[in-house]
Design an enzyme around this catalytic site. Structure first.
Site, PDB file in Angstrom:
ATOM      1  N   TYR A  32       0.829  -1.201   0.000  1.00 43.75           N
ATOM      2  CA  TYR A  32       0.000   0.000   0.000  1.00 43.75           C
ATOM      3  C   TYR A  32       0.860   1.247   0.000  1.00 43.75           C
ATOM      4  O   TYR A  32       2.065   1.185   0.235  1.00 43.75           O
ATOM      5  CB  TYR A  32      -0.952   0.003   1.202  1.00 43.75           C
ATOM      6  CG  TYR A  32      -0.312   0.387   2.530  1.00 43.75           C
ATOM      7  CD1 TYR A  32       0.537  -0.490   3.208  1.00 43.75           C
ATOM      8  CD2 TYR A  32      -0.550   1.638   3.111  1.00 43.75           C
ATOM      9  CE1 TYR A  32       1.114  -0.133   4.428  1.00 43.75           C
ATOM     10  CE2 TYR A  32       0.020   1.998   4.325  1.00 43.75           C
ATOM     11  CZ  TYR A  32       0.849   1.112   4.979  1.00 43.75           C
ATOM     12  OH  TYR A  32       1.427   1.466   6.171  1.00 43.75           O
TER      13      TYR A  32
ATOM     14  N   ARG B 252       8.599   4.055  -4.448  1.00 47.58           N
ATOM     15  CA  ARG B 252       8.522   3.078  -3.359  1.00 47.58           C
ATOM     16  C   ARG B 252       7.481   2.000  -3.674  1.00 47.58           C
ATOM     17  O   ARG B 252       7.695   0.809  -3.413  1.00 47.58           O
ATOM     18  CB  ARG B 252       8.195   3.786  -2.035  1.00 47.58           C
ATOM     19  CG  ARG B 252       8.211   2.820  -0.857  1.00 47.58           C
ATOM     20  CD  ARG B 252       8.078   3.536   0.458  1.00 47.58           C
ATOM     21  NE  ARG B 252       6.803   4.220   0.554  1.00 47.58           N
ATOM     22  CZ  ARG B 252       6.485   5.071   1.536  1.00 47.58           C
ATOM     23  NH1 ARG B 252       7.359   5.337   2.487  1.00 47.58           N
ATOM     24  NH2 ARG B 252       5.306   5.645   1.566  1.00 47.58           N
TER      25      ARG B 252
ATOM     26  N   LYS C  21       6.496  -1.936   1.842  1.00 54.91           N
ATOM     27  CA  LYS C  21       5.321  -1.300   2.470  1.00 54.91           C
ATOM     28  C   LYS C  21       4.146  -2.267   2.362  1.00 54.91           C
ATOM     29  O   LYS C  21       3.199  -2.070   1.584  1.00 54.91           O
ATOM     30  CB  LYS C  21       5.021   0.066   1.835  1.00 54.91           C
ATOM     31  CG  LYS C  21       4.146   0.927   2.759  1.00 54.91           C
ATOM     32  CD  LYS C  21       4.247   2.390   2.434  1.00 54.91           C
ATOM     33  CE  LYS C  21       3.211   3.239   3.152  1.00 54.91           C
ATOM     34  NZ  LYS C  21       3.325   3.279   4.592  1.00 54.91           N
TER      35      LYS C  21
ATOM     36  N   GLU D 264      12.475   2.565  14.184  1.00 50.20           N
ATOM     37  CA  GLU D 264      11.493   3.598  13.801  1.00 50.20           C
ATOM     38  C   GLU D 264      10.267   3.453  14.689  1.00 50.20           C
ATOM     39  O   GLU D 264      10.191   2.547  15.524  1.00 50.20           O
ATOM     40  CB  GLU D 264      11.112   3.445  12.327  1.00 50.20           C
ATOM     41  CG  GLU D 264      10.461   2.107  12.014  1.00 50.20           C
ATOM     42  CD  GLU D 264      10.063   1.932  10.559  1.00 50.20           C
ATOM     43  OE1 GLU D 264       9.882   2.914   9.836  1.00 50.20           O
ATOM     44  OE2 GLU D 264       9.899   0.761  10.154  1.00 50.20           O
TER      45      GLU D 264
HETATM   46  N1  PDD Z   1       2.768   5.168   7.650  1.00 51.10           N
HETATM   47  N2  PDD Z   1       7.477   3.898   9.095  1.00 51.10           N
HETATM   48  C1  PDD Z   1       6.320   3.228   9.169  1.00 51.10           C
HETATM   49  C2  PDD Z   1       6.303   1.910   9.856  1.00 51.10           C
HETATM   50  C3  PDD Z   1       5.153   3.773   8.614  1.00 51.10           C
HETATM   51  O1  PDD Z   1       3.995   3.085   8.683  1.00 51.10           O
HETATM   52  C4  PDD Z   1       5.211   5.042   7.986  1.00 51.10           C
HETATM   53  C5  PDD Z   1       4.012   5.692   7.355  1.00 51.10           C
HETATM   54  C6  PDD Z   1       6.450   5.705   7.938  1.00 51.10           C
HETATM   55  C7  PDD Z   1       6.618   7.034   7.268  1.00 51.10           C
HETATM   56  O2  PDD Z   1       6.573   6.902   5.861  1.00 51.10           O
HETATM   57  P1  PDD Z   1       6.095   8.122   4.941  1.00 51.10           P
HETATM   58  O3  PDD Z   1       6.930   9.299   5.321  1.00 51.10           O
HETATM   59  O4  PDD Z   1       6.367   7.645   3.567  1.00 51.10           O
HETATM   60  O5  PDD Z   1       4.634   8.349   5.222  1.00 51.10           O
HETATM   61  C8  PDD Z   1       7.557   5.093   8.494  1.00 51.10           C
HETATM   62  C9  PDD Z   1       1.619   5.561   6.908  1.00 51.10           C
HETATM   63  C10 PDD Z   1       1.380   7.032   6.859  1.00 51.10           C
HETATM   64  C11 PDD Z   1       0.404   4.744   7.345  1.00 51.10           C
HETATM   65  O6  PDD Z   1       0.566   3.539   7.444  1.00 51.10           O
HETATM   66  O7  PDD Z   1      -0.686   5.288   7.540  1.00 51.10           O
END
Ligand code: PDD
Length: 286
Positions: free
Chosen positions: A32, A51, A146, A178
């Protein structure tokens, strides 16, 4: 009416259907993206697309569209149909429908589902900063994909909420990897910004990558070699990044207060610069 896009057509969201044999539903066999949009501009679009492409390749799922340009057209049409000025796009691609079997079927057509949503942004969090808990990283070793398989992240986020934290920062082999929904950064005593390297133990965040680029452009030093809980004890500032919150200051870890409980100077510069960077993308399209 609120529309979504599902396998080639725009449908009313409440009536859209997916097979109970969807492998995403049965095995979390899919990926996703969450993207932000504003004034008909999809923010950081090329980074999200890259990505998505990487995640699909790693799972051997083909992009179920003629080409990448058609994805942008679909997203724009959905935004226009839903008449929203700003908000978020959720896009999910799964391997497709098949009789339940762990093995990939020989012939299978991926399912693609896209919908828009809005979020209440809590400005007090940005102004005051948030509190973070610390916990062991229970996830698998392919966090770079992802994947829609988010159970450890969901459980961590819920546990954080129940314990009064914004979220938990996770620890693997002594290093902070993270948060459950965001990337983690600290600023040390020498004004160096530190974060976990982009490898298989974290999701390479689009916001993370943009903030690193912005920080370097503004002559801040960024070290991508990870940091420990001892580094947290001596850090001057901390913040987290994600598409839904941008750059969010962190002011406390468990019982340890950072910078007298106030968002740090460098963090505030990065919030401003990141917002300017997004505004430039919006203005460039208008
Ligand atoms: N989540 N790390 C994890 C585990 C995440 O789920 C996310 C983002 C990020 C940050 O990624 P980005 O900057 O590309 O949004 C890091 C999204 C927003 C979600 O699952 O809703």
């Amino acid at each position: 009416m609120i529309f979504c896009y599902i396998n080639g057509s725009f449908q009313e969201k409440s009536e859209a259907m997916i097979s109970i044999e969807d492998r995403g539903f049965n095995f979390s066999d899919g990926v996703y993206e969450v993207m932000a949009y504003c004034n008909n501009t999809i923010l950081n679009f090329s980074k999200h697309l890259k990505r998505l492409d990487n995640s699909l390749k790693k799972l051997q799922i083909p992009l179920p569209l003629a080409n990448k340009k058609s994805l942008k057209l679909i997203l724009k049409k959905l935004i226009n149909l839903n008449r929203l000025n700003d908000g978020y796009i959720y896009l999910q691609i799964t391997r497709g429908n098949a009789k339940r079997n762990h093995l990939f079927p020989n012939i299978i057509i991926p399912n693609i589902v896209i919908f828009t949503f809005s979020l209440e942004v809590d400005n007090t969090n940005i102004l005051r900063g948030v509190e973070i808990g610390l916990t062991n990283d229970l996830r698998w070793s392919r966090c770079d994909i992802k994947s829609i398989s988010l159970l450890p992240n969901v459980l961590e986020k819920q546990k954080a909420f129940e314990n009064g934290f914004y979220e938990y920062w996770q620890i693997r082999d002594n290093l902070i990897t993270e948060g459950s929904t965001s990337n983690a950064f600290i600023v040390n005593k020498n004004n160096k910004i530190r974060t976990h390297p982009s490898n298989n133990f974290i999701l390479g965040g689009v916001t993370r990558d943009s903030v690193i680029e912005i920080a370097k452009k503004n002559k801040f030093s960024v070290i991508e070699n990870g940091f420990t809980t001892t580094d947290l004890d001596s850090c001057e500032e901390a913040f987290l990044t994600s598409t839904t919150v941008g750059v969010l200051p962190v002011v406390k870890f468990e019982n340890k207060t950072i910078n007298d409980g106030k968002p740090g100077k460098i963090t505030k510069v990065l919030i401003k610069k990141y917002n300017d960077y997004l505004k430039n993308q919006i203005n460039a399209k208008n």
